[in-house]
Design an enzyme around this catalytic site. Structure first.
Site, PDB file in Angstrom:
ATOM      1  CB  CYS A   1     -15.113  -8.337   8.411  1.00 33.96           C
ATOM      2  SG  CYS A   1     -13.839  -7.111   8.734  1.00 33.96           S
TER       3      CYS A   1
ATOM      4  CB  CYS B   1      -9.429  -8.805   3.276  1.00 36.15           C
ATOM      5  SG  CYS B   1      -9.445  -8.289   4.994  1.00 36.15           S
TER       6      CYS B   1
ATOM      7  CB  CYS C   1     -13.683  -3.207   2.071  1.00 36.26           C
ATOM      8  SG  CYS C   1     -14.465  -4.777   2.520  1.00 36.26           S
TER       9      CYS C   1
ATOM     10  CE  LYS D   1      -7.305   4.023   9.423  1.00 37.26           C
ATOM     11  NZ  LYS D   1      -8.351   3.152   8.881  1.00 37.26           N
TER      12      LYS D   1
ATOM     13  CE  LYS E   1      -5.950   0.038  11.480  1.00 41.57           C
ATOM     14  NZ  LYS E   1      -6.931  -0.607  10.581  1.00 41.57           N
TER      15      LYS E   1
ATOM     16  NE  ARG F   1      -3.535   0.071   2.769  1.00 44.24           N
ATOM     17  CZ  ARG F   1      -4.137  -0.276   3.908  1.00 44.24           C
ATOM     18  NH1 ARG F   1      -3.875   0.381   5.035  1.00 44.24           N
ATOM     19  NH2 ARG F   1      -4.992  -1.277   3.939  1.00 44.24           N
TER      20      ARG F   1
ATOM     21  CB  CYS G   1     -11.987  -1.243   5.082  1.00 41.42           C
ATOM     22  SG  CYS G   1     -10.997  -2.129   6.298  1.00 41.42           S
TER      23      CYS G   1
ATOM     24  NE  ARG H   1      -2.144   2.452   9.630  1.00 41.54           N
ATOM     25  CZ  ARG H   1      -2.928   1.406   9.374  1.00 41.54           C
ATOM     26  NH1 ARG H   1      -3.722   1.403   8.317  1.00 41.54           N
ATOM     27  NH2 ARG H   1      -2.931   0.361  10.175  1.00 41.54           N
TER      28      ARG H   1
END
Ligand code: SRM
Ligand code: SF4
Length: 558
Positions: free
Chosen positions: A474, A435, A429, A209, A207, A74, A478, A143
């Site tokens: 899930c 994934c 996503c 953001k 993470k 990514r 995302c 991120r």
């Protein structure tokens, strides 16, 4: 051991990693097609995820064979900016050393899938050579910093872009590990650990953001961010400061009520001189007080939920060393996607192209990937990735527009006008087959669902409605499904929880309408609600507002 000093496994891996080096470099040279767990965790900070082909997982396991491992890579593109040379490098890499497709992400980055371990070093080197980076695209770190993608020259947009870049720069890790692992043939640094002035030895608990918005333009989904930044201008277009939002976040875990999506709070306002110090203060409070034991409770949203926004506000002031000013009232937010042709403000134009679920590919007569490559090669135009997985081609001269339209038409790429609203405002996503966390399909399921919804809306004369529809495989969220007017969240094989009541401007969370709805039951469940919307809506009422006004109980009986 008390809770305070208990640490998760990942915390120990980070602490022992010599600033994200671990044994990646040595293991990269080994024959195995996969990395052990410690390196899998550290590779995330380098923008790399170990995955295996889930379509083949069961049969390989059943026949006692090794899983088909590969890597997702990514890139980090602040504000979605992708210079022509970078894009072309990624395009070539996709064909040469990855799965043949590229994927624009919901945070304005770009992903390659299917890279073999053997090729990782070459892929990262090529990305770096074209001045791209994957460092910090994943991991317990800041991120990709988002910004409204439109390349307008107008001051608010220019300031938002610059601010996103400055924040990205401020929060880029200082470790030499990235260079040492991916670029240097020999070890170029001593194993002396570098000083990470903001992150420290163990980086962040989770993470983090950040998005910078333009007042009124919520293309970045600001309320879903750990930290949101909104530049404020006076009537003379002078930048007076920045509003800050904190504590948004969407990931949840099924059957774990201690996890939940959360909309950000308004924290306050800071002057331009104080912005970077305030960003540092917010990040540092999360660094010092975030949960380092339970990773499902480690995002900033849980710290603010548990301690309260007043506590967080005081802590940020303490770290900043001065008071925050009150939140500056803003005009209402709207959603912008910038599809179609638009003047930039400097005599040039940009073209927004709808990319189905962000996937840039060639398939039969649909040759989006080839068309983009041809256009970028021919006109050397830079790209901007949008937060809804689309692409803007920028800085086009008026007399180049016709030729670009022709290239797109020749390759079967639809213009914005030819895309239905059901398609345009949807996103999914990746989920299966790449994934590792997916419980069901998303990218491969949504197009069929959208066809059905689009046909139903057309039957009812509602195809002009702009309804945001978001699907994930899930509950991690995302594609930000918890803000959609319709959210589908994978909850079992071929089954989804359906959420209703969000809005297109993405300023409120939706709520669960029905749980574990089988894929084939989606239209039978939603169809009657569209019919009720047609009959009972107030003038100008949007679908999300209608669902909110009616409420779950009433909608269950339509
Ligand atoms: Fe995400 C994990 C894909 C945006 C919440 N996300 C993953 C992983 C890496 C799976 C994994 O950990 O093994 C997925 C890789 C799938 C694949 O095969 O590519 C993945 N996330 C994506 C992308 C590519 C989805 C997309 O359709 O574009 C997005 C990449 C953005 C980028 O460029 O950085 C992506 N992920 C998001 C967002 C939306 C956003 O950031 O605006 C969210 C919800 C917002 C949030 O963070 O609260 C999101 N991803 C998660 C979570 C849940 C985090 C949590 O707080 O619980 C996970 C799982 C985790 O971290 O444990 C996750
Ligand atoms: Fe994977 Fe879940 Fe994120 Fe979809 S929402 S990419 S299934 S982690």
């Amino acid at each position: 051991m008390t809770d305070q000093i208990k640490r998760s496994k990942v915390e120990i891996i980070k602490a022992d990693s010599h600033n994200l080096r671990g044994a990646i470099k040595q293991q990269l040279a080994e024959e195995a097609t996969f990395f052990p767990e410690e390196s899998v965790q550290l590779l995330k900070f380098h923008g790399i995820y170990q995955q295996d082909d889930r379509d083949d997982r069961k049969s390989l396991k059943d026949s006692g064979q090794m899983l088909d491992y590969s890597f997702m890579v990514r890139t980090r593109n602040p504000g979605g900016y992708a210079p022509a040379a970078f894009y072309l490098a990624m395009d070539h890499l996709a064909d040469r050393l990855a799965s043949g497709t590229l994927r624009v992400t919901t945070r304005q980055g770009l992903q390659l899938h299917g890279v073999h371990k053997l090729h990782l070093k070459e892929v990262i080197a090529e990305i770096n050579k074209s001045l791209g980076t994957t460092l910090g695209a994943c991991g317990d770190i800041n991120r990709n910093v988002m910004a409204p993608p439109a390349p307008f020259t107008a001051k608010p947009y220019a300031v938002a872009r610059q601010t996103a870049e400055q924040i990205a720069e401020l929060l880029t890790p200082h470790t030499g590990a990235y260079f040492e692992v991916w670029q240097a043939d020999e070890k170029v640094f001593s194993s002396q650990e570098e000083f990470e002035p903001i992150y420290g030895k163990t980086y962040l608990p989770r993470k983090f953001k950040i998005a910078v918005a333009v007042e009124g333009d919520n293309s970045v989904d600001i309320y879903t961010q750990d930290l949101g930044v909104v530049p404020i201008f006076n009537i003379h277009e002078k930048l007076t400061g920045f509003n800050l939002t904190v504590g948004g976040g969407l990931g949840t875990t099924h059957a774990n009520p201690a996890t939940f999506p959360r909309k950000a709070d308004h924290l306050g306002f800071v002057t331009p001189e104080d912005l970077l110090a305030a960003v540092k203060a917010v990040v540092s409070v999360q660094r010092d007080f975030g949960d380092r034991y339970n990773r499902r409770h480690a995002r900033l949203k849980y710290l603010i939920h548990d301690q309260g926004i007043d506590w967080f506000h005081s802590k940020v002031e303490e770290y900043l060393g001065k008071p925050l000013q009150p939140w500056f009232p803003l005009k209402p937010w709207v959603f912008e996607d910038y599809l179609g042709w638009h003047p930039q403000g400097d005599g040039r134009y940009f073209l927004g192209l709808w990319i189905e679920n962000g996937r840039i590919k060639d398939e039969g007569t649909f040759r989006l990937k080839t068309a983009l490559r041809e256009i970028v090669e021919r006109f050397q135009c830079d790209l901007l990735f949008t937060p809804t997985q689309n692409v803007l081609l920028t800085s086009i001269l008026a007399d180049q527009r016709q030729e670009i339209d022709a290239i797109l038409a020749t390759h079967g790429v639809r213009t914005a006008e030819a895309v239905s609203n059901a398609e345009r405002y949807s996103m999914a996503c990746p989920a299966w087959p790449t994934c590792g966390l997916a419980v069901t399909e998303s990218e491969r399921a949504l197009p069929g669902v959208i066809d059905e919804i689009g046909a139903k809306l057309a039957d009812l004369g509602l195809s002009g409605e702009a309804i945001s529809i978001r699907m994930t495989g899930c509950p991690n969220g995302c594609a930000r499904p918890y803000m959609g007017e319709i959210g589908f969240v994978g909850s079992g094989t071929n089954a989804y929880n359906i959420y209703l009541g969000g809005n297109l401007a993405s300023t409120r969370l939706n709520w669960v309408f029905r749980e574990k709805v089988k894929r084939e039951e989606i239209l039978p469940v939603l169809g009657p609600i569209f019919e009720a919307f047609k009959q009972e809506r107030s003038p100008e009422e949007s679908f999300g507002d209608f669902c909110l006004r009616k409420g779950r109980e009433a909608l269950l009986t339509v």
